[in-house]
Design a protein around this motif. Structure first.
Motif, PDB file in Angstrom:
ATOM      1  N   GLU A  13       0.828  -1.214   0.000  1.00 16.25           N
ATOM      2  CA  GLU A  13       0.000   0.000   0.000  1.00 16.25           C
ATOM      3  C   GLU A  13       0.859   1.261   0.000  1.00 16.25           C
ATOM      4  O   GLU A  13       0.553   2.242  -0.683  1.00 16.25           O
ATOM      5  CB  GLU A  13      -0.941   0.010   1.204  1.00 16.25           C
ATOM      6  N   ILE A  14       1.941   1.228   0.731  1.00 17.79           N
ATOM      7  CA  ILE A  14       2.846   2.379   0.776  1.00 17.79           C
ATOM      8  C   ILE A  14       3.504   2.579  -0.590  1.00 17.79           C
ATOM      9  O   ILE A  14       3.579   3.705  -1.090  1.00 17.79           O
ATOM     10  CB  ILE A  14       3.904   2.206   1.881  1.00 17.79           C
ATOM     11  N   GLU A  15       3.979   1.483  -1.181  1.00 17.57           N
ATOM     12  CA  GLU A  15       4.582   1.590  -2.510  1.00 17.57           C
ATOM     13  C   GLU A  15       3.591   2.182  -3.513  1.00 17.57           C
ATOM     14  O   GLU A  15       3.948   3.022  -4.335  1.00 17.57           O
ATOM     15  CB  GLU A  15       5.045   0.211  -3.000  1.00 17.57           C
ATOM     16  N   GLU A  16       2.335   1.730  -3.441  1.00 25.16           N
ATOM     17  CA  GLU A  16       1.302   2.226  -4.344  1.00 25.16           C
ATOM     18  C   GLU A  16       1.047   3.716  -4.119  1.00 25.16           C
ATOM     19  O   GLU A  16       0.935   4.494  -5.076  1.00 25.16           O
ATOM     20  CB  GLU A  16       0.010   1.428  -4.128  1.00 25.16           C
ATOM     21  N   LYS A  17       0.993   4.142  -2.852  1.00 25.00           N
ATOM     22  CA  LYS A  17       0.774   5.562  -2.543  1.00 25.00           C
ATOM     23  C   LYS A  17       1.914   6.414  -3.110  1.00 25.00           C
ATOM     24  O   LYS A  17       1.679   7.471  -3.696  1.00 25.00           O
ATOM     25  CB  LYS A  17       0.683   5.780  -1.028  1.00 25.00           C
ATOM     26  N   ALA A  19       3.940   5.654  -5.577  1.00 25.34           N
ATOM     27  CA  ALA A  19       3.881   5.632  -7.046  1.00 25.34           C
ATOM     28  C   ALA A  19       2.835   6.597  -7.582  1.00 25.34           C
ATOM     29  O   ALA A  19       3.025   7.214  -8.631  1.00 25.34           O
ATOM     30  CB  ALA A  19       3.598   4.213  -7.529  1.00 25.34           C
ATOM     31  N   LYS A  20       1.738   6.775  -6.846  1.00 23.01           N
ATOM     32  CA  LYS A  20       0.665   7.683  -7.268  1.00 23.01           C
ATOM     33  C   LYS A  20       0.917   9.120  -6.820  1.00 23.01           C
ATOM     34  O   LYS A  20       0.093   9.997  -7.043  1.00 23.01           O
ATOM     35  CB  LYS A  20      -0.670   7.222  -6.691  1.00 23.01           C
ATOM     36  N   GLY A  21       2.021   9.353  -6.133  1.00 27.01           N
ATOM     37  CA  GLY A  21       2.292  10.691  -5.622  1.00 27.01           C
ATOM     38  C   GLY A  21       1.486  10.994  -4.374  1.00 27.01           C
ATOM     39  O   GLY A  21       1.305  12.149  -4.011  1.00 27.01           O
TER      40      GLY A  21
END
Length: 111
Positions: A13-17, A19-21
């Protein structure tokens, strides 16, 4: 900090956040902070109260090695002392033994 403000995220979830800025950290403010600013913030943070005056210059990174399970007999007061320090007491016993081993190795020449 109140417990109702604490949130938990998985690594994914952190990586995704990120990546989305969606990272909410103000990195520009952090980058602009001086060492004095950081020290002042640490002194105001109750979580740092026990660590603020620790000499961190002698710390070393420890990469956990695979452990060997053994049975060992220790005096009851030693076990009680370490258990009273909370979860992870066996790890702390290991750290004390490692420090002793490292200190004994000083002054001895190898080879």
């Amino acid at each position: 900090m109140s417990k109702d403000r604490i949130v938990r995220y998985t690594f994914e979830e952190i990586e995704e956040k990120i990546a989305k800025g969606g990272d909410r950290s103000d990195w520009a403010r952090v980058d602009a902070m001086t060492d004095e600013d950081i020290l002042a913030n640490m002194r105001d943070d109750p979580d740092w109260a026990d660590f603020i005056d620790v000499d961190w210059s002698k710390t070393k990174i420890v990469v956990p090695a695979q452990k060997t399970s053994i049975s060992i007999r220790l005096d009851a007061d030693i076990v009680d002392f370490f258990k009273a320090t909370g979860k992870g007491y066996q790890t702390r016993i290991n750290a004390v033994l490692r420090h002793y081993m490292d200190e004994q190795g000083k002054g001895k020449k190898s080879g």
